[in-house]
Enzyme design. Sequence first.
Site, short mmCIF file in Angstrom:
data_model
loop_
_atom_site.label_atom_id
_atom_site.label_comp_id
_atom_site.label_asym_id
_atom_site.label_seq_id
_atom_site.Cartn_x
_atom_site.Cartn_y
_atom_site.Cartn_z
N CYS A 137 0.86 -1.19 0.00
CA CYS A 137 0.00 0.00 0.00
C CYS A 137 0.90 1.23 0.00
O CYS A 137 1.73 1.40 0.89
CB CYS A 137 -0.90 -0.03 1.23
SG CYS A 137 -1.84 1.48 1.40
N TYR A 166 -13.42 13.76 24.13
CA TYR A 166 -13.02 12.72 23.16
C TYR A 166 -11.49 12.71 23.12
O TYR A 166 -10.87 12.90 22.07
CB TYR A 166 -13.61 12.99 21.77
CG TYR A 166 -15.11 13.13 21.77
CD1 TYR A 166 -15.92 12.02 21.63
CD2 TYR A 166 -15.70 14.39 21.93
CE1 TYR A 166 -17.31 12.15 21.66
CE2 TYR A 166 -17.08 14.53 21.95
CZ TYR A 166 -17.88 13.41 21.81
OH TYR A 166 -19.23 13.54 21.84
N GLU A 185 -13.03 10.48 27.84
CA GLU A 185 -12.89 9.48 26.77
C GLU A 185 -13.63 8.22 27.19
O GLU A 185 -13.64 7.86 28.37
CB GLU A 185 -11.38 9.21 26.56
CG GLU A 185 -11.01 7.94 25.85
CD GLU A 185 -11.46 7.88 24.40
OE1 GLU A 185 -11.30 8.86 23.66
OE2 GLU A 185 -11.98 6.82 24.01
N ASP A 195 -12.99 16.68 19.85
CA ASP A 195 -12.42 15.96 18.70
C ASP A 195 -13.19 14.65 18.55
O ASP A 195 -12.67 13.57 18.81
CB ASP A 195 -10.92 15.69 19.00
CG ASP A 195 -10.20 15.05 17.83
OD1 ASP A 195 -10.82 14.85 16.77
OD2 ASP A 195 -9.00 14.74 17.98
N CYS A 225 -12.85 15.26 11.70
CA CYS A 225 -12.38 14.47 10.56
C CYS A 225 -13.49 14.28 9.54
O CYS A 225 -13.36 13.47 8.62
CB CYS A 225 -11.83 13.12 11.04
SG CYS A 225 -13.05 12.18 11.97
#
Length: 346
Positions: free
Chosen positions: A69, A210, A231, A276, A303
């Site tokens: 990869c 998070y 978390e 996050d 993200c």
Amino acid sequence: LEYQSQLAWKTDWMRRKFPGIEVRDTLGMKDPYNYRNKAQFPVQVTGEGEVITGFYRPNSHTIVDTDTCLIQDERLNELYQYIRKELTSRLAKGLRHIFLRRSRKTGQSQVVFIGEENHFEDLTAKLVSIFPDLVSVVFNHNDRQDNVILGDESVILHGSESIEEDCLGIRIRLNFKSFFQVNPEMMEVLYNTAMEAADIHPGDSVIDMYSGTGTLGLLAARRGAQVTGVEIVPEAVENARENARLNGITNAQFVCQDATEFARGFQEQADVLIVDPPRKGLSGQGIEDIARIDPRRIVYVSCNPNTLKRDLERFEQKGWKARWVQPVDMFPQTPNVEAVCLLEKE
Ligand SMILES: C[S@@+](CC[C@H](N)C(=O)[O-])C[C@H]1O[C@@H](n2cnc3c(N)ncnc32)[C@H](O)[C@@H]1O
């Protein structure tokens, strides 16, 4: 697309997505290949006894047999190719995934065999003799009937369950169950941007929601803030506490709890709140509870621009304005974009 065009495309895409907000130019890599520090290869044995490992064809359970990869760390490709060569149909029976992780900075590597039956002692002995950087080999038992990759039970075959990483001078213990950014070079760019947005003053009270293995919170603590990280994965919380100790940081504590629940019960004052979240973003209730905490600044690390957009609109209804969005190219050669956004009260 050649790389500079990819960056321009991502910036343009983000500007269209967030009209009316300052979207800065996307920050990119010098060498946008071989950057990933984690790989998960699914394994199948065909009716004819042929072993197939590689990647899923999009939207299917068909594995495309793959030998290498181009965005994967070279050492992980070497480890993967060696394991592939050794995987007989007997060994591969019941094996679901090969999980690999590496820290380029410390040079430590990890292999996790995920499957129904542990018969990997001999292969582990061979791997360890050929790859001296391998400090962790684990068998993770998973016979669940769903698509969750990791099971609950593990057996350590060599070393421990964790490897060590370094981020901006912070040493990090990293269990294979803990989330970690997949592009370590751009992770540092992302976290520096998040710290710029957070603008921490010594003595500030900071919530890192998070928090994973705690890196963002520890960076804030190093700037003199009093930090609480939240978390949900126990192994990650354990890592975060250990990482605070490893780095001599005493002004950060980590709580194992659902972030929304934590926000709902939080009755104190916070100056800066960092979020996050995973790709699905924040819940409507989560945003209400964060808004009620009323910090000076909110730093949103995302993200997934789609959920970021939805959440910014919800924050706006509560009187919070996005000052700027900084896209960071965490995932070169793919269409994904990571971003940091600074929110302040209007
Ligand atoms: C995108 S990661 C960010 C981790 C960390 N900030 C970092 O940069 O390494 C999201 C984290 O949220 C955690 N998580 C997922 N759902 C959660 C929840 N409901 N409450 C708290 N944490 C959660 C995941 O385990 C993961 O560690």
